[in-house]
Design a protein around this motif. Structure first.
Motif, PDB file in Angstrom:
ATOM      1  N   GLN A   1      -3.067  -1.844  -5.705  1.00  0.00           N
ATOM      2  CA  GLN A   1      -4.180  -1.066  -6.246  1.00  0.00           C
ATOM      3  C   GLN A   1      -4.831  -0.236  -5.149  1.00  0.00           C
ATOM      4  OE1 GLN A   1      -6.981  -3.235  -8.680  1.00  0.00           O
ATOM      5  NE2 GLN A   1      -8.611  -1.748  -8.326  1.00  0.00           N
ATOM      6  N   ALA A   2      -4.975  -0.819  -3.964  1.00  0.00           N
ATOM      7  CA  ALA A   2      -5.570  -0.074  -2.844  1.00  0.00           C
ATOM      8  C   ALA A   2      -4.713   1.126  -2.477  1.00  0.00           C
ATOM      9  CB  ALA A   2      -5.746  -0.991  -1.637  1.00  0.00           C
TER      10      ALA A   2
ATOM     11  N   ARG B   1      -3.728  -6.521  -5.458  1.00  0.00           N
ATOM     12  CA  ARG B   1      -4.874  -5.871  -4.817  1.00  0.00           C
ATOM     13  C   ARG B   1      -4.405  -4.812  -3.827  1.00  0.00           C
ATOM     14  NH1 ARG B   1      -9.503  -9.308  -4.914  1.00  0.00           N
ATOM     15  NH2 ARG B   1      -9.528 -10.362  -6.941  1.00  0.00           N
ATOM     16  N   GLU B   2      -3.389  -5.134  -3.059  1.00  0.00           N
ATOM     17  CA  GLU B   2      -2.875  -4.173  -2.083  1.00  0.00           C
ATOM     18  C   GLU B   2      -2.251  -2.964  -2.775  1.00  0.00           C
ATOM     19  OE1 GLU B   2      -0.225  -6.511   0.255  1.00  0.00           O
ATOM     20  OE2 GLU B   2      -1.828  -7.672   1.194  1.00  0.00           O
TER      21      GLU B   2
ATOM     22  N   VAL C   1       0.837  -1.203   0.000  1.00  0.00           N
ATOM     23  CA  VAL C   1       0.000   0.000   0.000  1.00  0.00           C
ATOM     24  C   VAL C   1       0.869   1.250   0.000  1.00  0.00           C
ATOM     25  CG1 VAL C   1      -1.687   1.318   1.334  1.00  0.00           C
ATOM     26  CG2 VAL C   1      -1.970  -1.157   1.073  1.00  0.00           C
TER      27      VAL C   1
ATOM     28  N   GLU D   1      -5.205   3.784  -5.224  1.00  0.00           N
ATOM     29  CA  GLU D   1      -6.502   4.459  -5.150  1.00  0.00           C
ATOM     30  C   GLU D   1      -6.569   5.408  -3.966  1.00  0.00           C
ATOM     31  OE1 GLU D   1      -9.222   1.204  -5.198  1.00  0.00           O
ATOM     32  OE2 GLU D   1      -9.245   1.079  -7.397  1.00  0.00           O
ATOM     33  N   ALA D   2      -6.006   5.004  -2.830  1.00  0.00           N
ATOM     34  CA  ALA D   2      -6.017   5.883  -1.662  1.00  0.00           C
ATOM     35  C   ALA D   2      -5.219   7.151  -1.924  1.00  0.00           C
ATOM     36  CB  ALA D   2      -5.457   5.143  -0.443  1.00  0.00           C
TER      37      ALA D   2
END
Length: 328
Positions: free
Chosen positions: A193-194, A190-191, A160, A197-198
């Motif tokens: 991407q998170a 997925r992490e 992240v 996005e954040a």
């Protein structure tokens, strides 16, 4: 049901001792050996080739199951794991799954049959989410991937934070249409991407996300389509080294200059990323430490099976190069 040596003996009409001699190339006639081998084929029996070794404890074996050995990240991690296994006097079985849950299941069965001492595993998200702490009959450490909370020890990057750092850098350079191309099979993507996005939300920018199979060919095809659109991104973040390679090829295919027409940033500081002009901005992962930490956790889990599950989160390092430098 598991087929045992007694089932083979019954099918062949001989004793279990005769089956053992026949399979071990012992003193039996050719006719008896052929009879036993026919019974093995008929019953589907799989000999436990490592049973004698494990009973004598003369050697131990570590299994390493990686997602894609063509990915230089996994090549480097495999080397670190092998070095640690060699130093400990242990053998290593290396398996490559190509991010395929069916192959993962096959190789996990192989590890059971080989009675391995433990396994280091980079699973797909589908497999990781299905494996509880009781699912496997051997100590297991996940690398680069997260599983169910509290199920297995793991060593991962702070994905992240790493992805957010790339967004922050691109935003500071003045880019606003920042796209993200992420792998479709792993918790790691997925992490990342998170984190992307954040960070995009924090900068009040609209996220532009696409997912793709995590290999260079699929990434090149998807990026080529994306970069051919009138509203294409002015910068791209790519979630692994192979996807980054595919994006570089796509930019060339579209005749786009980096960074004048398209900024690129990704993961894994491989030698080629410094050779591609003007140099690619990447997050460098501590691959040697990932492998060494995974082996440390595995050894400790073998020694103390009931200790609490641990997750080691390591930091990446941003290597800033010309591919993300805003042109005046």
């Amino acid at each position: 049901m598991t087929v045992g040596i007694r089932d083979v003996a019954r099918a062949a009409g001989v004793s279990t001792a005769t089956v053992s001699r026949a399979l071990g190339r012992g003193p039996v006639s050719d006719a008896v050996r052929e009879q036993v081998e026919a019974a093995v084929r008929a019953t589907g029996y799989r000999p436990n080739l490592s049973a004698r070794r494990l009973r004598s404890k003369s050697a131990q074996t570590i299994g390493l199951i990686v997602a894609d050995i063509r990915n230089p990240f996994f090549t480097a991690v495999s080397r670190a794991v092998e070095d640690a296994a060699y130093a400990a006097g242990m053998r290593l079985i290396l398996c490559n799954t190509d991010e395929d849950p069916a192959r993962e299941a096959l190789y996990l069965r192989l590890m059971e049959e080989e009675r391995v001492t433990g396994v280091i595993f980079a699973p797909t998200k589908a497999t990781a989410d299905a494996l509880t702490s009781e699912s496997l009959g051997f100590p297991t450490v996940f690398i680069d991937r997260s599983g169910l909370p509290g199920a297995h020890d793991s060593v991962v990057l702070d994905n992240v934070a790493a992805a957010a750092a790339l967004v922050d850098h691109l935003a500071a350079q003045g880019f606003s249409r920042i796209g993200g191309l992420f792998g479709s099979t792993s918790s790691t993507a997925r992490e990342r991407q998170a984190g992307y996005e954040a960070a995009m939300s924090r900068h009040r920018l609209a996220p532009l996300v696409r997912s793709v199979a995590p290999n260079a060919a699929a990434a090149e095809a998807e990026a080529t389509r994306w970069l051919g659109q009138s509203d294409r991104p002015e910068a791209l973040i790519l979630s692994n080294g192979l996807i980054l390679m595919g994006a570089v090829r796509a930019a060339r295919a579209r005749g786009l200059a980096v960074p004048q027409d398209l900024a690129l940033a990704g993961f894994d500081n491989e030698p080629w990323t410094d050779l591609v002009e003007p140099g690619l901005t990447v997050i460098e992962q501590p691959v040697a430490e990932i492998g060494a930490q995974a082996m440390r956790l595995l050894f400790e889990r073998i020694e103390s099976p009931d200790q609490p599950v641990r997750k080691v989160v390591l930091s990446g390092r941003a290597v800033l190069r010309g591919s993300t430098r805003r042109q005046a």
